[in-house]
Write a protein that holds these residues in place. Sequence first.
Motif, PDB file in Angstrom:
ATOM      1  N   ASN A  29       0.795  -1.226   0.000  1.00  0.00           N
ATOM      2  CA  ASN A  29       0.000   0.000   0.000  1.00  0.00           C
ATOM      3  C   ASN A  29       0.829   1.278   0.000  1.00  0.00           C
ATOM      4  O   ASN A  29       0.280   2.371   0.095  1.00  0.00           O
ATOM      5  CB  ASN A  29      -0.968  -0.006   1.191  1.00  0.00           C
ATOM      6  CG  ASN A  29      -2.015  -1.084   1.032  1.00  0.00           C
ATOM      7  OD1 ASN A  29      -2.734  -1.122   0.035  1.00  0.00           O
ATOM      8  ND2 ASN A  29      -2.099  -1.990   1.984  1.00  0.00           N
ATOM      9  N   ASP A  30       2.150   1.154  -0.114  1.00  0.00           N
ATOM     10  CA  ASP A  30       3.000   2.343  -0.211  1.00  0.00           C
ATOM     11  C   ASP A  30       2.724   3.066  -1.524  1.00  0.00           C
ATOM     12  O   ASP A  30       2.541   2.414  -2.557  1.00  0.00           O
ATOM     13  CB  ASP A  30       4.483   1.958  -0.180  1.00  0.00           C
ATOM     14  CG  ASP A  30       4.986   1.661   1.217  1.00  0.00           C
ATOM     15  OD1 ASP A  30       4.221   1.862   2.178  1.00  0.00           O
ATOM     16  OD2 ASP A  30       6.131   1.202   1.339  1.00  0.00           O
ATOM     17  N   PRO A  31       2.723   4.393  -1.510  1.00  0.00           N
ATOM     18  CA  PRO A  31       2.564   5.122  -2.777  1.00  0.00           C
ATOM     19  C   PRO A  31       3.764   4.848  -3.682  1.00  0.00           C
ATOM     20  O   PRO A  31       4.888   4.747  -3.211  1.00  0.00           O
ATOM     21  CB  PRO A  31       2.524   6.587  -2.367  1.00  0.00           C
ATOM     22  CG  PRO A  31       2.679   6.642  -0.902  1.00  0.00           C
ATOM     23  CD  PRO A  31       2.859   5.267  -0.367  1.00  0.00           C
ATOM     24  N   LEU A  32       3.499   4.704  -4.979  1.00  0.00           N
ATOM     25  CA  LEU A  32       4.598   4.472  -5.920  1.00  0.00           C
ATOM     26  C   LEU A  32       5.287   5.787  -6.285  1.00  0.00           C
ATOM     27  O   LEU A  32       6.462   5.810  -6.584  1.00  0.00           O
ATOM     28  CB  LEU A  32       4.078   3.787  -7.187  1.00  0.00           C
ATOM     29  CG  LEU A  32       3.472   2.391  -6.982  1.00  0.00           C
ATOM     30  CD1 LEU A  32       2.983   1.838  -8.308  1.00  0.00           C
ATOM     31  CD2 LEU A  32       4.480   1.451  -6.345  1.00  0.00           C
ATOM     32  N   PHE A  33       4.528   6.879  -6.258  1.00  0.00           N
ATOM     33  CA  PHE A  33       5.073   8.185  -6.626  1.00  0.00           C
ATOM     34  C   PHE A  33       5.176   9.052  -5.380  1.00  0.00           C
ATOM     35  O   PHE A  33       4.537   8.789  -4.377  1.00  0.00           O
ATOM     36  CB  PHE A  33       4.183   8.851  -7.686  1.00  0.00           C
ATOM     37  CG  PHE A  33       4.195   8.084  -8.986  1.00  0.00           C
ATOM     38  CD1 PHE A  33       5.085   8.413  -9.985  1.00  0.00           C
ATOM     39  CD2 PHE A  33       3.330   7.020  -9.180  1.00  0.00           C
ATOM     40  CE1 PHE A  33       5.123   7.693 -11.169  1.00  0.00           C
ATOM     41  CE2 PHE A  33       3.362   6.295 -10.357  1.00  0.00           C
ATOM     42  CZ  PHE A  33       4.253   6.628 -11.350  1.00  0.00           C
TER      43      PHE A  33
END
Length: 85
Positions: A29-33
């Motif tokens: 669930n970490d943001p990719l950007f």
Amino acid sequence: MEALKQELKEKIIDVLNLEDIAVEDVNDNDPLFGDGLGLDSIDALELIVMLDKDYGIKLADPKEGKAIFQSIETMAKYISENRTK
């Protein structure tokens, strides 16, 4: 779905040459950007090419890509629902 998430993490690290990031470092669930993996617009283009080549998914609308590339979780969900390969 877990296998797909693992595969996505490996492909993203490989395709984008993220040499200092290990698969275990990437949370679903970490943001990719931005604050997450810190990817940029060039990386987004690479991800779009990867989706087309590996999963048969063509993205025409950039807004759609923004929603899909939020996290590994959102990418895996979209791929499982839309893949043709």
